[in-house]
Design a protein around this motif. Structure first.
Motif, PDB file in Angstrom:
ATOM      1  N   GLY A 385     -11.123 -35.097 -18.394  1.00 33.58           N
ATOM      2  CA  GLY A 385     -12.316 -34.521 -18.982  1.00 33.58           C
ATOM      3  C   GLY A 385     -13.566 -35.229 -18.511  1.00 33.58           C
ATOM      4  O   GLY A 385     -13.515 -36.253 -17.808  1.00 33.58           O
ATOM      5  N   PRO A 386     -14.747 -34.707 -18.863  1.00 36.19           N
ATOM      6  CA  PRO A 386     -16.025 -35.297 -18.439  1.00 36.19           C
ATOM      7  C   PRO A 386     -16.271 -36.636 -19.130  1.00 36.19           C
ATOM      8  O   PRO A 386     -15.793 -36.886 -20.249  1.00 36.19           O
ATOM      9  CB  PRO A 386     -17.057 -34.254 -18.864  1.00 36.19           C
ATOM     10  CG  PRO A 386     -16.392 -33.461 -19.947  1.00 36.19           C
ATOM     11  CD  PRO A 386     -14.933 -33.475 -19.648  1.00 36.19           C
ATOM     12  N   THR A 387     -17.008 -37.496 -18.453  1.00 39.48           N
ATOM     13  CA  THR A 387     -17.381 -38.797 -19.007  1.00 39.48           C
ATOM     14  C   THR A 387     -18.778 -38.738 -19.607  1.00 39.48           C
ATOM     15  O   THR A 387     -19.519 -37.761 -19.418  1.00 39.48           O
ATOM     16  CB  THR A 387     -17.324 -39.873 -17.912  1.00 39.48           C
ATOM     17  OG1 THR A 387     -18.279 -39.550 -16.890  1.00 39.48           O
ATOM     18  CG2 THR A 387     -15.932 -39.948 -17.291  1.00 39.48           C
ATOM     19  N   ASP A 388     -19.160 -39.797 -20.317  1.00 38.90           N
ATOM     20  CA  ASP A 388     -20.486 -39.830 -20.943  1.00 38.90           C
ATOM     21  C   ASP A 388     -21.601 -39.809 -19.917  1.00 38.90           C
ATOM     22  O   ASP A 388     -22.700 -39.310 -20.183  1.00 38.90           O
ATOM     23  CB  ASP A 388     -20.609 -41.071 -21.827  1.00 38.90           C
ATOM     24  CG  ASP A 388     -19.656 -41.034 -23.010  1.00 38.90           C
ATOM     25  OD1 ASP A 388     -19.296 -42.112 -23.528  1.00 38.90           O
ATOM     26  OD2 ASP A 388     -19.266 -39.903 -23.406  1.00 38.90           O
ATOM     27  N   GLY A 389     -21.355 -40.363 -18.720  1.00 38.89           N
ATOM     28  CA  GLY A 389     -22.405 -40.422 -17.712  1.00 38.89           C
ATOM     29  C   GLY A 389     -22.508 -39.170 -16.862  1.00 38.89           C
ATOM     30  O   GLY A 389     -23.230 -39.161 -15.859  1.00 38.89           O
ATOM     31  N   GLY A 390     -21.795 -38.114 -17.216  1.00 39.94           N
ATOM     32  CA  GLY A 390     -21.861 -36.879 -16.449  1.00 39.94           C
ATOM     33  C   GLY A 390     -20.819 -36.765 -15.366  1.00 39.94           C
ATOM     34  O   GLY A 390     -20.816 -35.789 -14.606  1.00 39.94           O
TER      35      GLY A 390
END
Length: 407
Positions: A385-390
């Motif tokens: 899935g996507p990370t907090d930093g994009g």
């Protein structure tokens, strides 16, 4: 009122009286033509001999006319040739002979039929019982018992009735046993076909996985190298740029076609493959190939010993697919690969910072499915899935057989 049993009984009665017969049973001697020819000759001689014995018995004990004695004798032996080919016709002829065979019977006789006819009646009953349905068998038994109740002495009726019923039950049990064995054989054949079909599906899944894990990775690298070559090499002539663009287009077209092929080959289930394959020792080579393709990749691997082969293979394929996905969906982004031991498990993480761009955009497709299948097949876990930093991260936790990833 449910009239279905009544209609079934009527249909069985019509079949017994004048309905179609049952399919013929092949002769057990059909594989040996010469033996079958000899058997037919011997059987014909036996029938003639039985007819002569029956006629002589009727002439001597019943004092019947010669024509009548020979008619009853022929009716006595006539059912035998039809037993295998036409069981109902054999019984019909036997029943007619059963009626005519009581002519001029002596009151002192336990059976109102000749010894030969008694033997034929018993053989026909048990054979027919082994060939016909139960509804038809019930009518056959009822009709066969009518001459017993009419012509047999009262003191012998119960015994003969029980004998007939026992023979009919034995024949029916034989038929049921044959049907059961046939059903089991058909079930075994279906099971073998299902196993063969499953083996084909598993092989197709394996081929699809290897195609995606190996070919798709390299094709993605070719496309990335061709697209970034004009920027990495500086001044590139226009014809060369067009050639690089054509190479990149061909590589991506091949990837598209391969994805269509994977849609045909893949199935919903698979098992872990344990044949010799790449492992963690080949990770540096994999990362070096990605760097040569223009990717920015950092490898952080701290595994003191090689894990079991299936675990090493799964980790290698997950990293390989993670790099391929980053190249396709986040071209130019920095990628970090981390492989470490956590307790008794091997933790694999591939994450990109999301700064790159790609004309295809983001997407999982078969790659994430294949990575998840590999992890789950080993009893591990997989997340993506996507990370907090994009960016985007894939993580897998693969159980090892021993501590610290050793066997």
């Amino acid at each position: 009122m449910d009239r279905t049993p009544v209609r079934a009984a009527r249909a069985a009665l019509r079949r017994v009286v004048a309905g179609p017969d049952y399919p013929a049973v092949g002769s057990p001697l059909r594989r040996w033509p010469r033996v079958a020819a000899v058997a037919r000759t011997v059987g014909l001689l036996a029938l003639i001999g039985l007819a002569l014995v029956t006629a002589q018995f009727l002439l001597d004990s019943r004092k019947l006319p010669v024509a009548t004695a020979w008619l009853i004798a022929l009716l006595t032996v006539a059912p035998l040739p039809f037993l295998l080919a036409r069981p109902l016709w054999a019984w019909r002829i036997m029943f007619v002979g059963q009626l005519f065979g009581t002519f001029n019977r002596r009151p002192t006789e336990d059976w109102p039929w000749s010894p030969t006819q008694v033997l034929v009646i018993l053989v026909v009953l048990v054979t027919v019982a082994a060939r016909v349905d139960r509804a038809v068998l019930a009518w056959v038994g009822l009709f066969s018992l009518l001459p017993v109740w009419i012509f047999v002495a009262p003191r012998n009726q119960v015994g003969i009735t029980l004998l007939f019923v026992v023979l009919l039950v034995i024949g029916d049990l034989v038929r049921r046993n044959v049907l059961t064995r046939r059903a089991l054989a058909e079930q075994a054949e279906r099971s073998e076909l299902e196993q063969a079909r499953r083996a084909v599906l598993e092989e197709r899944t394996r081929i699809a996985r290897e195609l995606h894990d190996v070919v798709a990775h390299h094709m993605s690298m070719i496309a990335v190298q061709a697209e970034t070559a004009p920027y990495r090499l500086g001044e590139v002539p226009a014809p060369a740029q067009a050639e690089f663009a054509a190479i990149a287009g061909s590589a991506r077209a091949a990837l598209t076609d391969m994805r269509r092929l994977l849609g045909v080959l893949r199935s919903e289930s698979d098992q872990a493959r344990t044949t010799p394959q790449p492992g963690l020792a080949q990770l540096p080579e994999l990362v070096a190939a990605a760097r040569r393709a223009g990717m920015t990749v950092a490898l952080d691997s701290d595994v003191p010993a090689d894990p079991p082969a299936p675990v090493g293979l799964a980790a290698y394929r997950i990293v390989q697919e993670g790099l391929a996905n980053a190249a396709r969906h986040a071209a130019g982004a920095a990628v970090r690969v981390t492989v470490r031991v956590q307790g008794g498990d091997l933790a694999v993480r591939v994450v990109n910072d999301g700064t790159g761009t790609s004309p295809e955009g983001r997407g999982g497709g078969h790659g994430l499915t294949g990575m998840r299948e590999r992890a789950v097949a080993l009893g591990g876990t997989f997340t993506a899935g996507p990370t907090d930093g994009g960016g985007y991260a894939v993580e897998a936790l693969l159980p090892c057989d021993g501590e610290d990833g050793t066997t």
